[in-house]
Write an enzyme that holds these catalytic residues in place. Structure first.
Site, PDB file in Angstrom:
ATOM      1  N   VAL A 164      14.884  46.063 -16.947  1.00  0.00           N
ATOM      2  CA  VAL A 164      15.585  47.139 -17.664  1.00  0.00           C
ATOM      3  C   VAL A 164      14.761  48.427 -17.791  1.00  0.00           C
ATOM      4  O   VAL A 164      15.283  49.436 -18.258  1.00  0.00           O
ATOM      5  CB  VAL A 164      16.085  46.693 -19.065  1.00  0.00           C
TER       6      VAL A 164
ATOM      7  N   TYR B  45       5.125  40.528 -36.859  1.00  0.00           N
ATOM      8  CA  TYR B  45       6.228  40.956 -35.985  1.00  0.00           C
ATOM      9  C   TYR B  45       5.938  42.386 -35.488  1.00  0.00           C
ATOM     10  O   TYR B  45       6.393  42.808 -34.432  1.00  0.00           O
ATOM     11  CB  TYR B  45       7.556  40.874 -36.740  1.00  0.00           C
TER      12      TYR B  45
ATOM     13  N   LYS C 193      12.796  47.304 -33.047  1.00  0.00           N
ATOM     14  CA  LYS C 193      14.138  46.849 -33.473  1.00  0.00           C
ATOM     15  C   LYS C 193      14.780  47.874 -34.414  1.00  0.00           C
ATOM     16  O   LYS C 193      16.006  48.038 -34.412  1.00  0.00           O
ATOM     17  CB  LYS C 193      14.062  45.485 -34.156  1.00  0.00           C
TER      18      LYS C 193
HETATM   19  P1  NAP Z   1      14.359  34.875 -24.435  1.00  0.00           P
HETATM   20  O1  NAP Z   1      15.167  33.705 -24.042  1.00  0.00           O
HETATM   21  O2  NAP Z   1      12.913  34.872 -24.052  1.00  0.00           O
HETATM   22  O3  NAP Z   1      15.077  36.183 -23.907  1.00  0.00           O
HETATM   23  C1  NAP Z   1      14.420  37.422 -23.834  1.00  0.00           C
HETATM   24  C2  NAP Z   1      14.853  38.027 -22.540  1.00  0.00           C
HETATM   25  O4  NAP Z   1      14.349  39.372 -22.375  1.00  0.00           O
HETATM   26  C3  NAP Z   1      14.335  37.224 -21.340  1.00  0.00           C
HETATM   27  O5  NAP Z   1      15.397  36.970 -20.450  1.00  0.00           O
HETATM   28  C4  NAP Z   1      13.318  38.187 -20.760  1.00  0.00           C
HETATM   29  O6  NAP Z   1      13.046  37.993 -19.404  1.00  0.00           O
HETATM   30  C5  NAP Z   1      14.021  39.496 -21.015  1.00  0.00           C
HETATM   31  N1  NAP Z   1      13.185  40.644 -20.715  1.00  0.00           N
HETATM   32  C6  NAP Z   1      11.959  40.961 -21.190  1.00  0.00           C
HETATM   33  N2  NAP Z   1      11.521  42.088 -20.608  1.00  0.00           N
HETATM   34  C7  NAP Z   1      12.498  42.479 -19.741  1.00  0.00           C
HETATM   35  C8  NAP Z   1      12.645  43.562 -18.837  1.00  0.00           C
HETATM   36  N3  NAP Z   1      11.704  44.508 -18.695  1.00  0.00           N
HETATM   37  N4  NAP Z   1      13.776  43.643 -18.099  1.00  0.00           N
HETATM   38  C9  NAP Z   1      14.735  42.716 -18.192  1.00  0.00           C
HETATM   39  N5  NAP Z   1      14.661  41.667 -19.035  1.00  0.00           N
HETATM   40  C10 NAP Z   1      13.545  41.558 -19.777  1.00  0.00           C
HETATM   41  O7  NAP Z   1      14.365  35.074 -26.020  1.00  0.00           O
HETATM   42  P2  NAP Z   1      15.538  35.317 -27.084  1.00  0.00           P
HETATM   43  O8  NAP Z   1      14.931  34.929 -28.380  1.00  0.00           O
HETATM   44  O9  NAP Z   1      16.792  34.683 -26.639  1.00  0.00           O
HETATM   45  O10 NAP Z   1      15.690  36.899 -27.103  1.00  0.00           O
HETATM   46  C11 NAP Z   1      16.926  37.573 -26.904  1.00  0.00           C
HETATM   47  C12 NAP Z   1      17.073  38.701 -27.895  1.00  0.00           C
HETATM   48  O11 NAP Z   1      17.255  38.161 -29.191  1.00  0.00           O
HETATM   49  C13 NAP Z   1      15.863  39.628 -27.981  1.00  0.00           C
HETATM   50  O12 NAP Z   1      16.311  40.960 -28.153  1.00  0.00           O
HETATM   51  C14 NAP Z   1      15.182  39.138 -29.244  1.00  0.00           C
HETATM   52  O13 NAP Z   1      14.370  40.113 -29.851  1.00  0.00           O
HETATM   53  C15 NAP Z   1      16.417  38.834 -30.082  1.00  0.00           C
HETATM   54  N6  NAP Z   1      16.178  38.007 -31.262  1.00  0.00           N
HETATM   55  C16 NAP Z   1      15.558  36.806 -31.141  1.00  0.00           C
HETATM   56  C17 NAP Z   1      15.339  36.042 -32.287  1.00  0.00           C
HETATM   57  C18 NAP Z   1      14.644  34.714 -32.181  1.00  0.00           C
HETATM   58  O14 NAP Z   1      14.206  34.211 -33.210  1.00  0.00           O
HETATM   59  N7  NAP Z   1      14.536  34.110 -31.034  1.00  0.00           N
HETATM   60  C19 NAP Z   1      15.772  36.503 -33.539  1.00  0.00           C
HETATM   61  C20 NAP Z   1      16.417  37.733 -33.627  1.00  0.00           C
HETATM   62  C21 NAP Z   1      16.612  38.478 -32.476  1.00  0.00           C
HETATM   63  P3  NAP Z   1      11.560  37.411 -19.055  1.00  0.00           P
HETATM   64  O15 NAP Z   1      11.520  36.002 -19.541  1.00  0.00           O
HETATM   65  O16 NAP Z   1      11.465  37.569 -17.584  1.00  0.00           O
HETATM   66  O17 NAP Z   1      10.546  38.277 -19.749  1.00  0.00           O
END
Ligand code: NAP
Length: 256
Positions: A66, A156, A163
């Site tokens: 991205v 964090y 965020k």
């Molecule tokens: P996740 O499965 O690790 O997903 C994060 C995604 O971001 C991965 O697919 C990762 O790809 C991708 N990403 C990182 N850098 C990127 C780039 N430059 N271009 C394209 N994709 C990229 O973790 P998740 O927890 O489901 O996260 C999804 C969203 O939810 C995030 O915005 C996170 O902040 C949010 N969130 C998570 C939580 C939690 O507790 N898990 C809570 C609130 C919000 P790579 O693996 O290749 O880096």
């Protein structure tokens, strides 16, 4: 059932079966949506393809970091030629250097600050601008955020600041895109064990803390988050835009 029947959506952020984006994709498919996905680089292609094609063997996949404008352009050119239109987009990407998610925020580096914002915040605007022309019939964008945008969650750090920028971007985008009937909302999820979450030091303690303090006395499940995302993507939320919806078992309402 059928809340998204006839809708076409792009899901950005599936890495593996624990990803919040994958939970949302499964729920959206259950509700009848056709989905396209991005993956970041060849490393993740096979994994994402296996998941995506388990729901729909014809699901289009696009390689997209991205932070790369040419790759973003190619995604939307691909959607334009294969589908011609888009109804919704899920933004579930975030990144910060591991060393910035430990210790004190005051030590955040200039390039670490910029990188976290580029991936985790600016990307929503970059995606929204390109999705807009494909959403002539209106649309819905949902971005994943976390409570660390609003309150200090120790360690964090830079991700909380990124965020906060993401949530403000949701409001500004909602204003700009509203005249085209494109809604933009944030979903603030409680902690979920994913790959990205593992990079945050003390994450397991965060989950234990939520379980003991949240009104529902538990952590959210992927299904809790995914079903709320479907609500925001579907016509059921037609009057809601620029909002940050907490899906956190009520944790954010507790003062003490
Ligand atoms: P996740 O499965 O690790 O997903 C994060 C995604 O971001 C991965 O697919 C990762 O790809 C991708 N990403 C990182 N850098 C990127 C780039 N430059 N271009 C394209 N994709 C990229 O973790 P998740 O927890 O489901 O996260 C999804 C969203 O939810 C995030 O915005 C996170 O902040 C949010 N969130 C998570 C939580 C939690 O507790 N898990 C809570 C609130 C919000 P790579 O693996 O290749 O880096």
């Amino acid at each position: 059932m059928g809340l998204l029947t006839g809708k076409q959506g792009l899901v950005v952020g599936v890495a593996n079966k624990r990803s919040i984006a994958w939970g949302i994709a499964q729920a959206a498919a259950r509700e009848g949506a056709a989905l396209a996905y991005t993956y970041q680089g060849e490393r993740l292609k096979e994994n994402v393809a296996e998941l995506a094609h388990s729901l729909d063997p014809n699901a289009p996949l696009y390689d997209c970091d991205v932070t790369k404008d040419d790759q973003l352009d190619a995604v939307f050119q691909g959607i334009q030629s294969s589908w011609g239109a888009l109804d919704f987009l899920v933004h579930a990407v975030a990144f910060a250097k591991r060393e910035e998610l430990d210790g004190e925020f005051v030590n955040t580096s200039r390039d670490g600050y910029a990188l976290a914002h580029d991936v985790s915040s600016y990307s929503l605007t970059a995606l929204a601008r390109r999705a807009m022309p494909l959403m002539a019939a209106g649309g819905s964008l949902v971005a994943l955020t976390y409570y660390g945008a609003e309150k200090v969650i120790p360690r964090y750090n830079i991700m909380g600041v990124a965020k906060a920028a993401l949530e403000a971007s949701v409001r500004y985008l909602a204003y700009d895109l509203g005249a085209k009937n494109i809604r933009v909302n944030a979903l603030s999820s409680g902690p979920v064990q994913t790959l990205a979450a593992r990079g945050i030091s003390g994450f397991t303690d965060m989950m234990k803390h939520v379980e003991s303090r949240a009104p529902l006395r538990r952590n959210v499940t992927l299904e809790d988050v995914a079903n709320a995302a479907v609500f925001l993507l579907s016509p059921l939320s037609s009057g809601i835009t620029g909002e940050t919806l907490h899906v956190d078992c009520g944790y954010n309402i507790v003062g003490m």
